[in-house]
Motif scaffolding. Structure first.
Motif, PDB file in Angstrom:
ATOM      1  N   ASP A  89       0.725  -0.946   0.050  1.00 27.57           N
ATOM      2  CA  ASP A  89       0.078  -0.251   0.165  1.00 27.57           C
ATOM      3  C   ASP A  89       0.933   1.225   0.195  1.00 27.57           C
ATOM      4  N   ASP A  90       2.052   1.032   0.061  1.00 26.12           N
ATOM      5  CA  ASP A  90       2.742   2.131   0.335  1.00 26.12           C
ATOM      6  C   ASP A  90       3.123   2.967   1.124  1.00 26.12           C
ATOM      7  N   GLN A  91       3.390   2.058   1.877  1.00 26.70           N
ATOM      8  CA  GLN A  91       2.860   3.325   3.816  1.00 26.70           C
ATOM      9  C   GLN A  91       3.818   2.652   4.213  1.00 26.70           C
ATOM     10  N   VAL A  92       4.801   2.463   4.048  1.00 25.74           N
ATOM     11  CA  VAL A  92       6.040   2.498   5.094  1.00 25.74           C
ATOM     12  C   VAL A  92       6.454   4.060   5.075  1.00 25.74           C
ATOM     13  N   THR A  93       5.797   4.054   6.165  1.00 22.63           N
ATOM     14  CA  THR A  93       6.348   5.711   7.437  1.00 22.63           C
ATOM     15  C   THR A  93       6.708   5.222   8.540  1.00 22.63           C
ATOM     16  N   ASP A  94       7.273   6.529   8.977  1.00 23.78           N
ATOM     17  CA  ASP A  94       7.975   6.765  10.243  1.00 23.78           C
ATOM     18  C   ASP A  94       6.926   5.907  11.711  1.00 23.78           C
ATOM     19  N   ALA A  95       5.651   7.004  11.045  1.00 21.07           N
ATOM     20  CA  ALA A  95       4.787   6.277  12.549  1.00 21.07           C
ATOM     21  C   ALA A  95       4.307   4.836  12.125  1.00 21.07           C
ATOM     22  N   GLN A  96       4.620   4.474  11.048  1.00 21.45           N
ATOM     23  CA  GLN A  96       4.147   2.979  10.457  1.00 21.45           C
ATOM     24  C   GLN A  96       4.948   1.909  11.141  1.00 21.45           C
ATOM     25  N   LEU A  97       6.202   2.183  11.028  1.00 21.99           N
ATOM     26  CA  LEU A  97       7.337   1.713  11.462  1.00 21.99           C
ATOM     27  C   LEU A  97       7.640   1.143  13.229  1.00 21.99           C
ATOM     28  N   GLN A  98       7.169   2.650  13.555  1.00 16.62           N
ATOM     29  CA  GLN A  98       6.713   2.419  15.049  1.00 16.62           C
ATOM     30  C   GLN A  98       6.380   1.734  15.571  1.00 16.62           C
ATOM     31  N   LEU A  99       4.851   1.656  15.228  1.00 14.36           N
ATOM     32  CA  LEU A  99       3.933   1.094  15.306  1.00 14.36           C
ATOM     33  C   LEU A  99       4.482  -0.857  15.302  1.00 14.36           C
ATOM     34  N   ARG A 100       5.127  -1.496  13.818  1.00 13.31           N
ATOM     35  CA  ARG A 100       5.390  -2.222  13.916  1.00 13.31           C
ATOM     36  C   ARG A 100       6.704  -2.845  15.255  1.00 13.31           C
ATOM     37  N   THR A 101       7.344  -1.994  15.405  1.00  9.07           N
ATOM     38  CA  THR A 101       8.773  -2.223  15.970  1.00  9.07           C
ATOM     39  C   THR A 101       8.064  -2.581  17.520  1.00  9.07           C
ATOM     40  N   GLN A 102       6.720  -1.527  18.123  1.00  6.02           N
ATOM     41  CA  GLN A 102       6.419  -1.883  19.295  1.00  6.02           C
ATOM     42  C   GLN A 102       5.668  -2.983  19.423  1.00  6.02           C
ATOM     43  N   GLU A 103       5.470  -3.761  18.002  1.00 10.80           N
ATOM     44  CA  GLU A 103       4.567  -5.256  18.467  1.00 10.80           C
ATOM     45  C   GLU A 103       5.846  -6.212  18.437  1.00 10.80           C
ATOM     46  N   ALA A 104       7.030  -5.999  17.893  1.00 11.24           N
ATOM     47  CA  ALA A 104       7.814  -6.824  18.121  1.00 11.24           C
ATOM     48  C   ALA A 104       8.467  -6.949  19.314  1.00 11.24           C
ATOM     49  N   LYS A 105       8.513  -5.868  19.638  1.00 10.96           N
ATOM     50  CA  LYS A 105       9.453  -5.784  21.167  1.00 10.96           C
ATOM     51  C   LYS A 105       8.483  -6.700  21.937  1.00 10.96           C
ATOM     52  N   GLN A 106       7.416  -6.001  21.950  1.00  7.87           N
ATOM     53  CA  GLN A 106       6.125  -6.610  22.850  1.00  7.87           C
ATOM     54  C   GLN A 106       5.729  -7.931  22.329  1.00  7.87           C
ATOM     55  N   ALA A 107       6.490  -8.868  21.492  1.00  9.85           N
ATOM     56  CA  ALA A 107       6.879  -9.651  21.267  1.00  9.85           C
ATOM     57  C   ALA A 107       7.987 -10.742  22.020  1.00  9.85           C
ATOM     58  N   ILE A 108       9.424  -9.606  21.941  1.00  7.21           N
ATOM     59  CA  ILE A 108      10.488 -10.229  23.027  1.00  7.21           C
ATOM     60  C   ILE A 108      10.006  -9.991  24.325  1.00  7.21           C
ATOM     61  N   ALA A 109       8.761  -9.382  24.768  1.00  7.76           N
ATOM     62  CA  ALA A 109       9.183  -9.611  26.157  1.00  7.76           C
ATOM     63  C   ALA A 109       8.019 -10.632  26.648  1.00  7.76           C
ATOM     64  N   LYS A 110       6.709 -10.822  25.621  1.00  8.27           N
ATOM     65  CA  LYS A 110       6.371 -12.670  25.793  1.00  8.27           C
ATOM     66  C   LYS A 110       6.905 -13.699  26.149  1.00  8.27           C
ATOM     67  N   VAL A 111       8.237 -13.521  24.948  1.00  4.57           N
ATOM     68  CA  VAL A 111       8.632 -15.268  24.915  1.00  4.57           C
ATOM     69  C   VAL A 111      10.162 -14.924  26.357  1.00  4.57           C
ATOM     70  N   ALA A 112      10.054 -13.193  26.763  1.00  4.99           N
ATOM     71  CA  ALA A 112      10.949 -13.113  27.848  1.00  4.99           C
ATOM     72  C   ALA A 112      10.368 -13.949  29.902  1.00  4.99           C
ATOM     73  N   ASP A 113       8.869 -13.532  29.759  1.00  2.00           N
ATOM     74  CA  ASP A 113       8.090 -13.829  30.383  1.00  2.00           C
ATOM     75  C   ASP A 113       7.897 -15.445  30.348  1.00  2.00           C
ATOM     76  N   GLN A 114       8.137 -16.251  29.541  1.00  2.00           N
ATOM     77  CA  GLN A 114       8.374 -17.366  28.768  1.00  2.00           C
ATOM     78  C   GLN A 114       8.869 -18.422  29.850  1.00  2.00           C
ATOM     79  N   ILE A 115      10.894 -17.731  29.605  1.00  2.00           N
ATOM     80  CA  ILE A 115      11.936 -18.153  29.770  1.00  2.00           C
ATOM     81  C   ILE A 115      12.637 -17.978  30.958  1.00  2.00           C
ATOM     82  N   THR A 116      11.771 -17.177  31.803  1.00  2.00           N
ATOM     83  CA  THR A 116      12.611 -17.173  33.131  1.00  2.00           C
ATOM     84  C   THR A 116      12.559 -18.175  33.807  1.00  2.00           C
ATOM     85  N   PRO A 117      12.202 -18.730  34.074  1.00  2.00           N
ATOM     86  CA  PRO A 117      11.718 -19.120  35.010  1.00  2.00           C
ATOM     87  C   PRO A 117      12.110 -20.596  35.083  1.00  2.00           C
ATOM     88  N   SER A 118      12.513 -20.855  33.631  1.00  2.00           N
ATOM     89  CA  SER A 118      13.693 -21.744  32.867  1.00  2.00           C
ATOM     90  C   SER A 118      15.422 -21.803  33.451  1.00  2.00           C
TER      91      SER A 118
END
Length: 289
Positions: A89-118
């Motif tokens: 859609d030719d929507q590679v904008t700073d705002a969209q990339l910030q959103l995608r990056t935040q989603e990626a960081k949230q995915a990392i946090a979920k993994v960290a939650d899961q593996i911390t006890p191990s």
């Protein structure tokens, strides 16, 4: 094996991010079975585990992989589709990339939650010799990185940074144009001596980790380990905090500009690569079962 989770936070995550990291292997199913992003540091680089510890970790890793495939991978497929649609859609904008990056960081946090006890269970069982070896490995790591990334002339640091970024982007965009190559050089120049701040911050985190390992038998070990793994930003040096914000913003602008400068063939190539990754992940046996 067990590559650093912080790889997600390199600038290329804005385009490649969580699920896309597994395509480093030509066999995506093989790459996923050995998915190293579920462990947040290069464990084998710093710790000499005995056979019993390796066996325990391999079994626990299988459990984490099953959880990851069942609960996290579907979200990655959606994430990839959103990135692909953003390009289409030719929507590679700073705002969209910030959103995608935040989603990626949230995915990392979920993994960290899961593996911390191990991670806590494994690390708390380390003996004194293993901790000393780990501390020495940390020291060697910083010394090697300083020699490679800091103690070289600044002009060479800038050149090498440009080369690394080109290498990361070429598989996704195809051969870069002269204009795009020049834009990457400009981006690299703008970051200056960021290598120094990055390595100093890495050494700071390792020092906190080493200190925590001295308390690995205490009741507070797991909560403090969770902070080290999940809330790394709270331990950043002031200099790196400023540098990181500048670096992330520069990376987003670089990608916005590169896509704006891209040819129709490059955009088609990118969409096809994203679609292929999505298909390969969708075809994983663990997801189907």
């Amino acid at each position: 094996m067990y590559a650093c989770l912080h790889k997600y936070l390199r600038p290329c995550l804005l385009l490649l991010a969580p699920a896309l990291l597994v395509v480093a292997c030509s066999r995506i199913d093989l790459a996923y079975r050995n998915l190293d992003v579920l462990v947040p540091w290069s464990l084998n680089d710093y710790l000499d585990m005995n056979r019993q510890q390796k066996t325990w970790l391999n079994q626990r890793l299988k459990q984490h992989l099953a959880w990851h495939c069942r609960t996290q991978l579907p979200g990655y497929l959606t994430w990839i589709d959103e990135v692909r649609q953003m390009v289409a859609d030719d929507q590679v904008t700073d705002a969209q990339l910030q959103l995608r990056t935040q989603e990626a960081k949230q995915a990392i946090a979920k993994v960290a939650d899961q593996i911390t006890p191990s991670a806590a269970q494994l690390l708390s069982a380390m003996d004194d010799d293993q901790v000393r070896e780990m501390r020495q490995a940390f020291s060697d790591d910083i010394r090697e990185r300083q020699a490679k990334f800091v103690k070289t002339p600044l002009a060479r640091q800038i050149e090498a940074r440009s080369e690394r970024m080109e290498k990361r982007l070429t598989p996704w965009l195809g051969e870069l144009t002269a204009q795009q190559q020049l834009r990457i050089v400009t981006w690299s120049q703008s970051l200056g001596e960021q290598n120094r701040q990055w390595i100093a911050n890495r050494a700071n985190w390792q020092a906190h980790f080493s200190g925590l390992m001295e308390q690995r038998k205490s009741a507070n070990f797991e909560p403090q380990l969770e902070q080290l793994l999940k809330n790394r930003e709270s331990l950043w040096t002031p200099e790196y905090r400023v540098a990181y914000q500048r670096t992330e913003q520069a990376a987003r602008q670089l990608l916005v500009d590169l896509i704006a400068q891209s040819t129709p063939q490059q955009r088609q190539h990118l969409e096809q690569r994203l679609s292929q990754v999505q298909k390969d992940l969708s075809d994983l046996k663990c997801l189907k079962s």
